[in-house]
Design an enzyme around this catalytic site. Sequence first.
Site, mmCIF file in Angstrom:
data_model
loop_
_atom_site.group_PDB
_atom_site.id
_atom_site.type_symbol
_atom_site.label_atom_id
_atom_site.label_comp_id
_atom_site.label_asym_id
_atom_site.label_seq_id
_atom_site.Cartn_x
_atom_site.Cartn_y
_atom_site.Cartn_z
ATOM 1 N N PRO A 138 39.732 64.353 34.954
ATOM 2 C CA PRO A 138 39.349 63.645 33.813
ATOM 3 C C PRO A 138 39.964 64.084 32.662
ATOM 4 C CG PRO A 138 37.489 64.393 35.395
ATOM 5 C CD PRO A 138 38.537 65.115 35.396
ATOM 6 N N HIS A 139 40.414 63.342 32.109
ATOM 7 C CA HIS A 139 41.352 63.354 30.830
ATOM 8 C C HIS A 139 42.100 62.353 30.363
ATOM 9 C CE1 HIS A 139 44.867 62.596 33.746
ATOM 10 N NE2 HIS A 139 45.433 62.576 32.519
ATOM 11 N N ALA A 140 42.261 62.538 29.279
ATOM 12 C CA ALA A 140 42.660 60.980 27.503
ATOM 13 C C ALA A 140 43.954 61.356 27.139
ATOM 14 C CB ALA A 140 41.686 60.468 27.137
ATOM 15 N N TYR A 166 42.664 57.017 37.453
ATOM 16 C CA TYR A 166 44.103 57.558 37.993
ATOM 17 C C TYR A 166 44.068 59.404 37.632
ATOM 18 C CZ TYR A 166 43.386 58.991 32.522
ATOM 19 O OH TYR A 166 42.584 58.568 31.427
#
Length: 159
Positions: free
Chosen positions: A70-72, A60
């Site tokens: 990139p991350h969450a 996503y």
Amino acid sequence: MTKLDFKAVLKQHHTVRLHQTAQDWKQAIQLCIHPLIAAKLVQPAYFDDILKSVAQYGPYFIIAENVAMPHAQNNGTVQQNCFSLVTLKEPVYFDNDPRPVRLLIGLAATSAAIHTTEALPQIAALVEDTQVVKDLLDCCDETSLFAVIDRVNLHKYLT
């Protein structure tokens, strides 16, 4: 002005890595998040959180041609709002996704509000111009990278 400044964070915490080699997308994310772990800005589990998010939602965070972020969600693993930036010599591909990625901008935010109001607008401003992305990928050192970043008004989408 924002309290979270993209360029200042990269410089202060030494979270830039240029012309790296990654065998696959997981290693590329690891290269991107490791500087944040080394600087004690995130816990090692943050990398695992990103992998879990990719497993659940797919990649996503591919946000532009050649660019992934990139991350969450912060599950208690983010110590401080931060960024990293990694360029790859060769592109990586995520499972079942044909889009190549060579520029990774790691993001870790302590809250959803910081993520949406301070971090994302700066990254959007940086990567919306494909020539800027190309120039970032061509940078051989941090001096040239920061010169490219200086050409962009990172605050234009901040409210």
